[in-house]
Design an enzyme around this catalytic site. Structure first.
Site, PDB file in Angstrom:
ATOM      1  N   LYS A  12      -0.941  -7.321   0.179  1.00  8.67           N
ATOM      2  CA  LYS A  12      -1.686  -7.876  -1.100  1.00  8.67           C
ATOM      3  C   LYS A  12      -1.002  -7.574  -2.627  1.00  8.67           C
ATOM      4  O   LYS A  12       0.154  -7.843  -2.677  1.00  8.67           O
ATOM      5  CB  LYS A  12      -2.998  -7.324  -0.888  1.00  8.67           C
ATOM      6  CG  LYS A  12      -3.663  -7.215   0.422  1.00  8.67           C
ATOM      7  CD  LYS A  12      -4.893  -6.937   0.693  1.00  8.67           C
ATOM      8  CE  LYS A  12      -5.518  -6.677   2.041  1.00  8.67           C
ATOM      9  NZ  LYS A  12      -6.839  -6.613   2.203  1.00  8.67           N
ATOM     10  N   HIS A  97      -6.413 -16.308   3.871  1.00  6.96           N
ATOM     11  CA  HIS A  97      -7.036 -14.904   4.179  1.00  6.96           C
ATOM     12  C   HIS A  97      -8.260 -14.991   3.601  1.00  6.96           C
ATOM     13  O   HIS A  97      -8.679 -15.774   2.586  1.00  6.96           O
ATOM     14  CB  HIS A  97      -6.127 -13.937   3.481  1.00  6.96           C
ATOM     15  CG  HIS A  97      -6.301 -12.502   3.497  1.00  6.96           C
ATOM     16  ND1 HIS A  97      -7.369 -11.664   2.831  1.00  6.96           N
ATOM     17  CD2 HIS A  97      -6.022 -11.399   4.265  1.00  6.96           C
ATOM     18  CE1 HIS A  97      -7.574 -10.707   3.128  1.00  6.96           C
ATOM     19  NE2 HIS A  97      -6.772 -10.432   4.299  1.00  6.96           N
ATOM     20  N   GLU A 169     -10.184 -11.681  11.535  1.00 13.43           N
ATOM     21  CA  GLU A 169     -10.290 -10.491  10.526  1.00 13.43           C
ATOM     22  C   GLU A 169     -11.878 -10.504  10.032  1.00 13.43           C
ATOM     23  O   GLU A 169     -12.117 -11.199   9.121  1.00 13.43           O
ATOM     24  CB  GLU A 169      -9.438 -10.739   9.282  1.00 13.43           C
ATOM     25  CG  GLU A 169      -8.133 -10.434   9.512  1.00 13.43           C
ATOM     26  CD  GLU A 169      -7.415 -10.009   8.350  1.00 13.43           C
ATOM     27  OE1 GLU A 169      -6.736  -9.080   8.320  1.00 13.43           O
ATOM     28  OE2 GLU A 169      -7.438 -10.539   7.256  1.00 13.43           O
ATOM     29  N   SER A 215      -9.143  -2.828   8.611  1.00 10.23           N
ATOM     30  CA  SER A 215      -9.151  -1.332   8.751  1.00 10.23           C
ATOM     31  C   SER A 215      -8.560  -0.798  10.353  1.00 10.23           C
ATOM     32  O   SER A 215      -8.899   0.267  10.448  1.00 10.23           O
ATOM     33  CB  SER A 215     -10.635  -0.721   8.634  1.00 10.23           C
ATOM     34  OG  SER A 215     -11.218  -1.247   7.357  1.00 10.23           O
TER      35      SER A 215
HETATM   36  P1  PGA Z   1      -7.136  -3.478   5.603  1.00 10.38           P
HETATM   37  O1  PGA Z   1      -6.872  -5.182   5.369  1.00 10.38           O
HETATM   38  O2  PGA Z   1      -6.162  -3.162   6.863  1.00 10.38           O
HETATM   39  O3  PGA Z   1      -6.991  -2.734   4.538  1.00 10.38           O
HETATM   40  O4  PGA Z   1      -8.812  -3.657   6.232  1.00 10.38           O
HETATM   41  C1  PGA Z   1      -6.447  -6.071   6.271  1.00 10.38           C
HETATM   42  C2  PGA Z   1      -6.162  -7.497   5.732  1.00 10.38           C
HETATM   43  O5  PGA Z   1      -6.841  -7.838   4.581  1.00 10.38           O
HETATM   44  O6  PGA Z   1      -5.356  -8.273   6.164  1.00 10.38           O
END
Ligand code: PGA
Length: 253
Positions: A12, A97, A169, A215
């Site tokens: 990110k 995303h 996701e 997560s």
């Molecule tokens: P996260 O993000 O593992 O911090 O939940 C996953 C993603 O957004 O690709």
């Protein structure tokens, strides 16, 4: 059919160039990253890509970007093209995303056009789909996922779909510490595989990798990856720590 597991770190908007070097060197220093069957990819922010390519040279870690333009080039201020990404050493690109959908109004149609462009440039798209908490609570998960999968894969051939990666996701699991249970995640992965089978054929459905994101951490990764339809993970927060990321990669085999 045995599908090779795939783990990608979605950094990110974290890590400048110096921090990228530091994190990647730490990841490369982890003994578990040097070996293993799974494909591993990291997706740093645009300005760090070139440095990342340099640091990763000769290693087994692949490089991806977090987004790209639907256009080939021209007067599109602030945009980055597929060709620029391949020139910077990228082999993969995350598309659609949920944060792009939520904060930048990306639609399935736009994401579909980006997927087509990425494939034409030889990039492997990691295409994201996922339902919101409200949709899950209203029992609309199947409808939402079906619409997204059909929308983002519009006009593609089965042979193209077999070469891309779909990331499931659930929006309610991203960055919240709330992971979908392995059972919940596998149910949606099986749904997606069924959609691919109906729309294309069994071979396409069995070849396409469907990874889980939301997560994932070093504690829950092994149980998730053990499910038959979960082919790896898209890792946000935990990909920013070398130890956690390498443990997750190890869990993928
Ligand atoms: P996260 O993000 O593992 O911090 O939940 C996953 C993603 O957004 O690709």
């Amino acid at each position: 059919m045995k599908r090779r597991k795939f783990v990608a770190g979605n950094w990110k908007m974290n890590k400048d160039i110096a921090e990228t070097t530091e994190l990647l060197n730490a990841v490369l220093g982890m003994p578990t990253v040097a070996t293993g069957e799974a494909e591993i990819c990291v997706c740093p922010p645009f300005p760090s890509l070139l440095r990342a390519e340099h640091v990763l040279a000769g290693s087994r870690i692949l490089l991806g970007a977090q987004d790209m333009s639907e256009h080939d080039g021209g007067a599109f201020t602030g945009e980055v093209s597929a060709r620029m990404l391949t020139a910077a050493g990228c082999t993969h690109v995350i598309l659609g995303h949920s944060e792009r959908r939520q904060y930048h109004g990306e639609t399935d149609g736009l994401i579909n056009r980006k997927v087509v462009r990425a494939l034409a440039a030889g990039l492997v798209p990691i295409v994201c789909v996922g339902e919101s908490l409200t949709e899950r609570e209203k029992d609309e998960t199947t409808a939402r996922i079906t619409a997204q999968v059909e929308g983002v894969l519009n006009n593609l051939a089965g042979s193209q779909v077999a070469g891309l990666i779909i990331a499931y996701e659930p929006v309610w699991a991203i960055g919240t510490g709330k992971t979908a249970t392995p059972g919940q995640a596998n149910d949606v992965h099986a749904l997606v595989r069924g959609l691919l089978s109906a729309r294309f054929d069994e071979k396409t459905a069995n070849s396409t990798r469907i990874i889980y994101g939301g997560s994932v951490n070093e504690k829950n990764a092994a149980e998730l990856f053990a499910r038959p339809d979960i082919d790896g993970g898209l890792i946000g927060g935990a990909s920013l720590k070398a130890g956690s990321f390498s443990s997750i990669c190890q869990a993928a085999g």
